[in-house]
Enzyme design. Structure first.
Site, PDB file in Angstrom:
ATOM      1  N   CYS A  99       0.825  -1.205   0.000  1.00  8.10           N
ATOM      2  CA  CYS A  99       0.000   0.000   0.000  1.00  8.10           C
ATOM      3  C   CYS A  99       0.869   1.269   0.000  1.00  8.10           C
ATOM      4  O   CYS A  99       1.501   1.577  -1.005  1.00  8.10           O
ATOM      5  CB  CYS A  99      -0.976  -0.025   1.169  1.00  8.10           C
ATOM      6  SG  CYS A  99      -2.361   1.111   0.957  1.00  8.10           S
TER       7      CYS A  99
ATOM      8  N   GLN B 156       3.841   2.671  -2.788  1.00  5.35           N
ATOM      9  CA  GLN B 156       4.009   4.008  -3.357  1.00  5.35           C
ATOM     10  C   GLN B 156       5.383   4.594  -3.022  1.00  5.35           C
ATOM     11  O   GLN B 156       6.014   5.236  -3.869  1.00  5.35           O
ATOM     12  CB  GLN B 156       2.897   4.926  -2.840  1.00  5.35           C
ATOM     13  CG  GLN B 156       1.501   4.484  -3.241  1.00  5.35           C
ATOM     14  CD  GLN B 156       0.414   5.069  -2.367  1.00  5.35           C
ATOM     15  OE1 GLN B 156       0.644   5.999  -1.591  1.00  5.35           O
ATOM     16  NE2 GLN B 156      -0.788   4.522  -2.469  1.00  5.35           N
TER      17      GLN B 156
ATOM     18  N   HIS C  93      -3.825  -5.156  -0.055  1.00  5.92           N
ATOM     19  CA  HIS C  93      -3.432  -5.714   1.245  1.00  5.92           C
ATOM     20  C   HIS C  93      -3.446  -7.239   1.221  1.00  5.92           C
ATOM     21  O   HIS C  93      -4.508  -7.861   1.361  1.00  5.92           O
ATOM     22  CB  HIS C  93      -4.374  -5.218   2.344  1.00  5.92           C
ATOM     23  CG  HIS C  93      -4.174  -3.787   2.706  1.00  5.92           C
ATOM     24  ND1 HIS C  93      -3.435  -3.376   3.787  1.00  5.92           N
ATOM     25  CD2 HIS C  93      -4.601  -2.655   2.095  1.00  5.92           C
ATOM     26  CE1 HIS C  93      -3.419  -2.051   3.845  1.00  5.92           C
ATOM     27  NE2 HIS C  93      -4.129  -1.601   2.823  1.00  5.92           N
TER      28      HIS C  93
ATOM     29  N   GLU D 275      -2.422  -9.211   3.528  1.00  9.76           N
ATOM     30  CA  GLU D 275      -2.817  -9.739   4.848  1.00  9.76           C
ATOM     31  C   GLU D 275      -4.342  -9.741   4.967  1.00  9.76           C
ATOM     32  O   GLU D 275      -4.914 -10.520   5.726  1.00  9.76           O
ATOM     33  CB  GLU D 275      -2.182  -8.931   5.975  1.00  9.76           C
ATOM     34  CG  GLU D 275      -2.867  -7.636   6.354  1.00  9.76           C
ATOM     35  CD  GLU D 275      -2.702  -6.537   5.326  1.00  9.76           C
ATOM     36  OE1 GLU D 275      -3.372  -5.491   5.451  1.00  9.76           O
ATOM     37  OE2 GLU D 275      -1.885  -6.698   4.400  1.00  9.76           O
TER      38      GLU D 275
END
Length: 393
Positions: free
Chosen positions: A246, A250, A331, A333
């Site tokens: 995430c 970037q 994500h 996870e």
């Protein structure tokens, strides 16, 4: 009690208050998840935002401490269509209303969340003011326009000190830009020895920890608001395998010379389709971000695109052509789900093992001894036990 949500374009929503009383300003966004409102509330990436849930019934299974993604919520407000005040779930410890009261967060229910979501989709995210006061609308609008959105979210949510979660396998430095506990859980269940460090940790301080690999966590806000992080990453590229998630994705892009930009209304929810360009397979992913890597900025870098979003074709994954570094915008996870992409943690561990085979270094004990000696020059550290304290200069 009445609550009101005022947008910066003058749109006013009047509904029923729950949670805390008072006033709060933030960026109004929406999340399309049907379940997982507790994980949304406790995700540090929502720091500074007023979150709207598009699913109409929220609070029906209550709140369970075991499902928190951080030690406390950081959101600035919570917007729902209907609040279920009496949860039905054997695991529930208390209600959503009680949680918001505990942390001073204002909630509003009984408004048309579908209209609000359509307005954000059409006009883009905008500032909003959530209040339980009786101030005139004109005064609230003036107050809203005078309050800028925060730019220091990462420093607010990141850990302030180094701590470790012992394991018997690979030593991972997790740089906490606002990390969800799910990332730590996925690393530790694979036996990793994880050392969590603050967002402003330097490259030299990370070297002193003698990691096998570096994990760049998720986090809130604009990646350009933390330029020191991109600098740190650029200095460590090629020295250690790196995996970014995430905001970490970037920041890896910025460190390699690519650029980022803000999306009109972002990607937030657990149902975003992503295509893996290598396997040609599609995964359903969990996402929460308002910024993206500009695809046309990647051409002049050492990066290549590995994943794209099937809805709007934005960049969802990157890999360095020369060094063992890769990242994803979503994500893996995925708390509370879906779990399609958890294999990426295994890929990270495998990249570490391959890198160690190709680049043999000092034996582990000598490496840790050297790290401990280096750390002692600016603080006290016992790298073999993971007890680390840095002296602030």
């Amino acid at each position: 009690m009445q609550a009101r949500l005022l947008l910066e374009d003058g749109t006013l929503f009047t509904g029923k208050a729950f949670g805390s009383e008072g006033e709060s300003t933030g960026e109004v966004v929406f999340n399309t998840g049907i379940t997982g409102y507790q994980e949304v509330l406790s995700d540090p990436s929502y720091c500074g935002q007023i979150v709207t849930m598009t699913y109409p019934l929220i609070g029906n299974y209550g709140i369970t401490r075991d499902d928190f993604e951080s030690v406390r919520p950081f959101i600035h407000g919570f917007v729902v269509r209907r609040l279920e005040e009496v949860p039905s779930n054997w695991r529930a410890e208390y209600s959503l209303d009680s949680l918001l009261k505990e942390y001073g967060i204002i909630g509003i229910s009984e408004i048309d969340t579908r209209m609000l979501t359509r307005r954000i989709r059409h006009h883009g995210v905008m500032k909003g003011l959530l209040t339980t006061s009786n101030k005139p609308v004109a005064e609230l609008l003036e107050q809203l326009k005078a309050n800028p959105l925060m730019t220091d979210q990462v420093s607010r949510v990141s850990t302030k000190s180094v701590f470790s979660v012992p394991g018997t396998k690979e030593r991972i430095v997790l740089v906490d830009f606002g990390s969800k506990s799910g990332i730590l859980h996925d690393l530790t269940k694979r036996g990793c020895n994880v050392v969590v460090v603050p967002q402003d940790t330097t490259a030299e301080q990370i070297r002193r920890l003698a990691p096998d690999g570096i994990m760049l966590s998720n986090g809130p806000g604009d990646p350009k608001d933390v330029p020191h992080a991109a600098k740190m990453i650029s200095e460590l590229l090629g020295e250690f395998p790196i995996f970014g998630i995430c905001l970490g994705h970037q920041l890896l892009a910025l460190a390699c010379g690519a650029d980022t930009e803000k999306l009109p209304f972002g990607h937030r929810g657990g149902n975003h389709p992503v295509k893996d360009l290598i396997s040609n397979r599609c995964y359903i992913t969990s996402q929460n971000h308002g910024y993206t890597v500009k695809e046309d900025s990647i051409a002049n870098t050492e990066l290549e695109v590995t994943h794209i979003n099937n809805n709007d074709k934005t960049v969802e994954g990157l890999r360095h052509k020369k060094y063992p570094a890769f990242s994803v915008q979503y994500h893996p996870e995925a708390a509370p789900g879906p779990f399609d992409s958890s294999y990426l943690f295994d890929d990270f561990i495998e990249s570490i093992r391959k890198f160690k085979q190709d680049n043999p270094r000092l034996p582990k004990q000598a490496q840790l001894s050297a790290a401990s000696k280096l750390a002692g020059q600016s603080g006290a550290a016992d790298a073999s036990k993971g007890e680390l304290h840095y002296a602030k200069k």
